[in-house]
Motif scaffolding. Structure first.
Motif, PDB file in Angstrom:
ATOM      1  N   LYS A   5      -3.396   1.878   8.393  1.00  0.00           N
ATOM      2  CA  LYS A   5      -2.177   2.562   8.061  1.00  0.00           C
ATOM      3  C   LYS A   5      -2.474   3.820   7.501  1.00  0.00           C
ATOM      4  O   LYS A   5      -1.590   4.287   6.774  1.00  0.00           O
ATOM      5  CB  LYS A   5      -1.670   1.608   7.069  1.00  0.00           C
ATOM      6  N   PHE A   6      -3.372   4.703   8.161  1.00  0.00           N
ATOM      7  CA  PHE A   6      -3.503   6.087   7.610  1.00  0.00           C
ATOM      8  C   PHE A   6      -2.254   6.621   8.218  1.00  0.00           C
ATOM      9  O   PHE A   6      -1.667   7.703   7.865  1.00  0.00           O
ATOM     10  CB  PHE A   6      -4.659   6.510   8.291  1.00  0.00           C
ATOM     11  N   ILE A   7      -1.676   6.065   9.421  1.00  0.00           N
ATOM     12  CA  ILE A   7      -0.401   6.461   9.932  1.00  0.00           C
ATOM     13  C   ILE A   7       0.380   5.194  10.407  1.00  0.00           C
ATOM     14  O   ILE A   7      -0.302   4.180  10.447  1.00  0.00           O
ATOM     15  CB  ILE A   7      -0.755   7.463  11.466  1.00  0.00           C
TER      16      ILE A   7
ATOM     17  N   ILE B 263       0.573  -7.812   9.311  1.00  0.00           N
ATOM     18  CA  ILE B 263       0.218  -6.554   8.278  1.00  0.00           C
ATOM     19  C   ILE B 263       0.718  -5.193   8.643  1.00  0.00           C
ATOM     20  O   ILE B 263       0.316  -4.233   8.230  1.00  0.00           O
ATOM     21  CB  ILE B 263      -1.351  -6.653   8.006  1.00  0.00           C
ATOM     22  N   THR B 264       1.732  -5.265   9.729  1.00  0.00           N
ATOM     23  CA  THR B 264       2.263  -4.068  10.204  1.00  0.00           C
ATOM     24  C   THR B 264       2.778  -3.375   9.111  1.00  0.00           C
ATOM     25  O   THR B 264       2.689  -1.840   8.815  1.00  0.00           O
ATOM     26  CB  THR B 264       3.221  -4.179  11.406  1.00  0.00           C
ATOM     27  N   GLY B 265       3.578  -3.679   8.039  1.00  0.00           N
ATOM     28  CA  GLY B 265       4.134  -3.053   6.876  1.00  0.00           C
ATOM     29  C   GLY B 265       3.329  -2.972   5.675  1.00  0.00           C
ATOM     30  O   GLY B 265       3.605  -2.173   4.501  1.00  0.00           O
ATOM     31  N   ASP B 266       1.972  -3.368   5.749  1.00  0.00           N
ATOM     32  CA  ASP B 266       1.048  -3.273   4.507  1.00  0.00           C
ATOM     33  C   ASP B 266       0.744  -1.794   4.392  1.00  0.00           C
ATOM     34  O   ASP B 266       0.375  -1.033   5.138  1.00  0.00           O
ATOM     35  CB  ASP B 266      -0.062  -4.084   4.574  1.00  0.00           C
ATOM     36  N   ARG B 267       0.575  -1.601   3.172  1.00  0.00           N
ATOM     37  CA  ARG B 267       0.105  -0.099   2.639  1.00  0.00           C
ATOM     38  C   ARG B 267      -1.488  -0.200   2.873  1.00  0.00           C
ATOM     39  O   ARG B 267      -2.096  -1.282   2.806  1.00  0.00           O
ATOM     40  CB  ARG B 267       0.168   0.136   1.241  1.00  0.00           C
ATOM     41  N   PRO B 268      -2.281   0.944   3.041  1.00  0.00           N
ATOM     42  CA  PRO B 268      -3.742   0.979   3.348  1.00  0.00           C
ATOM     43  C   PRO B 268      -4.366   0.276   2.288  1.00  0.00           C
ATOM     44  O   PRO B 268      -5.409  -0.506   2.522  1.00  0.00           O
ATOM     45  CB  PRO B 268      -3.949   2.596   3.105  1.00  0.00           C
ATOM     46  N   ALA B 269      -3.758   0.246   0.877  1.00  0.00           N
ATOM     47  CA  ALA B 269      -4.824  -0.449  -0.124  1.00  0.00           C
ATOM     48  C   ALA B 269      -4.839  -1.834   0.084  1.00  0.00           C
ATOM     49  O   ALA B 269      -5.704  -2.561  -0.341  1.00  0.00           O
ATOM     50  CB  ALA B 269      -4.184   0.125  -1.710  1.00  0.00           C
ATOM     51  N   HIS B 270      -3.799  -2.110   0.427  1.00  0.00           N
ATOM     52  CA  HIS B 270      -3.657  -3.788   0.655  1.00  0.00           C
ATOM     53  C   HIS B 270      -4.304  -4.224   1.851  1.00  0.00           C
ATOM     54  O   HIS B 270      -4.947  -5.171   1.838  1.00  0.00           O
ATOM     55  CB  HIS B 270      -1.828  -4.017   0.765  1.00  0.00           C
ATOM     56  N   ILE B 271      -4.270  -3.471   2.702  1.00  0.00           N
ATOM     57  CA  ILE B 271      -5.173  -3.850   4.074  1.00  0.00           C
ATOM     58  C   ILE B 271      -6.341  -3.933   3.626  1.00  0.00           C
ATOM     59  O   ILE B 271      -7.278  -4.667   3.973  1.00  0.00           O
ATOM     60  CB  ILE B 271      -4.690  -2.745   5.255  1.00  0.00           C
ATOM     61  N   ALA B 272      -7.023  -2.891   2.770  1.00  0.00           N
ATOM     62  CA  ALA B 272      -8.461  -2.930   2.379  1.00  0.00           C
ATOM     63  C   ALA B 272      -8.724  -4.002   1.454  1.00  0.00           C
ATOM     64  O   ALA B 272      -9.891  -4.738   1.617  1.00  0.00           O
ATOM     65  CB  ALA B 272      -8.695  -1.744   1.563  1.00  0.00           C
TER      66      ALA B 272
ATOM     67  N   VAL C  60     -21.239   2.672  -7.337  1.00  0.00           N
ATOM     68  CA  VAL C  60     -19.874   2.871  -7.494  1.00  0.00           C
ATOM     69  C   VAL C  60     -19.184   1.894  -6.601  1.00  0.00           C
ATOM     70  O   VAL C  60     -17.805   1.641  -6.970  1.00  0.00           O
ATOM     71  CB  VAL C  60     -19.745   4.427  -7.171  1.00  0.00           C
ATOM     72  N   ALA C  61     -19.397   1.912  -5.378  1.00  0.00           N
ATOM     73  CA  ALA C  61     -18.761   1.126  -4.422  1.00  0.00           C
ATOM     74  C   ALA C  61     -18.353  -0.447  -4.900  1.00  0.00           C
ATOM     75  O   ALA C  61     -17.326  -0.922  -4.816  1.00  0.00           O
ATOM     76  CB  ALA C  61     -19.427   1.079  -2.910  1.00  0.00           C
ATOM     77  N   LEU C  62     -19.618  -0.831  -5.633  1.00  0.00           N
ATOM     78  CA  LEU C  62     -19.471  -2.171  -6.000  1.00  0.00           C
ATOM     79  C   LEU C  62     -18.633  -2.259  -7.086  1.00  0.00           C
ATOM     80  O   LEU C  62     -17.897  -3.393  -7.567  1.00  0.00           O
ATOM     81  CB  LEU C  62     -20.941  -2.627  -6.522  1.00  0.00           C
ATOM     82  N   GLN C  63     -18.420  -1.324  -8.081  1.00  0.00           N
ATOM     83  CA  GLN C  63     -17.619  -1.053  -9.051  1.00  0.00           C
ATOM     84  C   GLN C  63     -16.080  -1.071  -8.547  1.00  0.00           C
ATOM     85  O   GLN C  63     -15.419  -1.543  -9.502  1.00  0.00           O
ATOM     86  CB  GLN C  63     -17.940   0.287  -9.985  1.00  0.00           C
ATOM     87  N   ARG C  64     -15.889  -0.464  -7.516  1.00  0.00           N
ATOM     88  CA  ARG C  64     -14.465  -0.324  -7.092  1.00  0.00           C
ATOM     89  C   ARG C  64     -14.212  -1.803  -6.660  1.00  0.00           C
ATOM     90  O   ARG C  64     -13.044  -2.211  -6.895  1.00  0.00           O
ATOM     91  CB  ARG C  64     -14.462   0.559  -5.768  1.00  0.00           C
ATOM     92  N   LYS C  65     -15.185  -2.573  -6.050  1.00  0.00           N
ATOM     93  CA  LYS C  65     -14.582  -4.035  -5.601  1.00  0.00           C
ATOM     94  C   LYS C  65     -14.483  -4.788  -6.997  1.00  0.00           C
ATOM     95  O   LYS C  65     -13.743  -5.777  -6.786  1.00  0.00           O
ATOM     96  CB  LYS C  65     -15.892  -4.670  -4.888  1.00  0.00           C
ATOM     97  N   LEU C  66     -14.888  -4.454  -8.237  1.00  0.00           N
ATOM     98  CA  LEU C  66     -14.599  -5.473  -9.226  1.00  0.00           C
ATOM     99  C   LEU C  66     -13.597  -4.721 -10.079  1.00  0.00           C
ATOM    100  O   LEU C  66     -12.764  -5.705 -10.755  1.00  0.00           O
ATOM    101  CB  LEU C  66     -16.067  -4.969 -10.298  1.00  0.00           C
TER     102      LEU C  66
END
Length: 260
Positions: free
Chosen positions: A57-59, A73-82, A107-113
């Motif tokens: 959903k970048f585009i 998931i066609t209407g989902d925002r990028p963050a929701h898809i992630a 840092v990546a693990l922290q984002r997941k939390l």
């Protein structure tokens, strides 16, 4: 509702993207099976990266549907898809050059939390993530580089670190966009083996130009040409398809046939 394991994890139905009259992706019907490595290939301008951008959903698609585990998931925002578990390597890799290799994964693990913005928490509170971070570095053969500043890593190992930070987000479906681009033979072989290793219990959809990599690790290949699906199937079948041979104008076909 989640489908049983072994079924299609990602599906597109007539996925289409137009840019001011130019059709970049033309009614693509893609089915990615759970637990497989699925490669998207095609000549330059075939629509591979645009297809990836639509999936994350970048585009936004002009028309068509995207389904993940049976959910539209066609209407989902990028963050929701992630958050659903579709993770594209460059989306979250955020390799910080002046942090150590271990700190990047942390840092990546922290984002997941979900604690990314808890700036008031002491840095020492992140040390609980070290064990998992080191486990991920072992998975991508970077444990011995844990304390190395990322800026000092060779290019191939930086790409391995990006894969580790992607894994930190616990993807159900990993999207890898040209993972071996710009690499020498030694690094290409390292990343090839790494992708095969991390795919053992995951699903991977990858755009890749290196046919020897595709031939050796992809379970299924979809060939795009001018934004449309030209062929799909296992490598041995697709590489002999006359339409694919013609699309590559004979030049890449030598590489296709020689990659066995």
């Amino acid at each position: 509702m989640t489908q049983p394991r072994g079924d299609t994890i990602l599906e597109t139905r007539n996925l289409t993207k137009e840019f001011k009259g130019f059709v970049a992706v033309n009614q693509v019907n893609l089915k990615v099976k759970r637990g497989q490595i699925h490669a998207l290939i095609g000549p330059n301008g075939a629509g591979k990266t645009t297809c990836f951008n639509l999936l994350t959903k970048f585009i936004t698609p002009t028309s068509g549907q995207i389904l993940f585990n049976g959910d539209d998931i066609t209407g989902d925002r990028p963050a929701h898809i992630a958050r659903r578990g579709i993770i594209r390597s460059f989306q979250i890799s955020a390799v910080f050059p002046h942090l150590s290799v271990l700190e990047n994964v942390r840092v990546a693990l922290q984002r997941k939390l979900g604690t990314s913005y808890h700036f008031w928490k002491p840095e020492s509170s992140l040390h609980t993530l070290n064990e998992r971070a080191l486990q991920l570095l072992r998975e991508v053969d970077l444990e011995s580089y844990a304390e190395t500043p990322t800026v000092n890593l060779a290019y191939g190992r930086k790409r391995a670190l990006e894969i580790a930070t992607t894994l930190a987000m616990e993807p159900e479906l990993m999207l890898l966009d040209e993972p071996t681009q710009g690499m020498g033979l030694e690094d290409v072989d390292r990343i090839r083996q790494l992708i095969k290793k991390v795919a053992a219990n995951r699903t991977i959809l990858m755009v890749e130009h290196n046919m020897s990599v595709v031939a050796s690790i992809a379970d299924t290949i979809t060939v795009l040409q001018r934004g449309a699906t030209l062929a799909e199937g296992p490598y041995a079948e697709v590489s002999k398809n006359p339409a694919v041979v013609e699309a590559y104008m004979g030049t890449v076909n030598v590489e296709l046939q020689g990659a066995h």
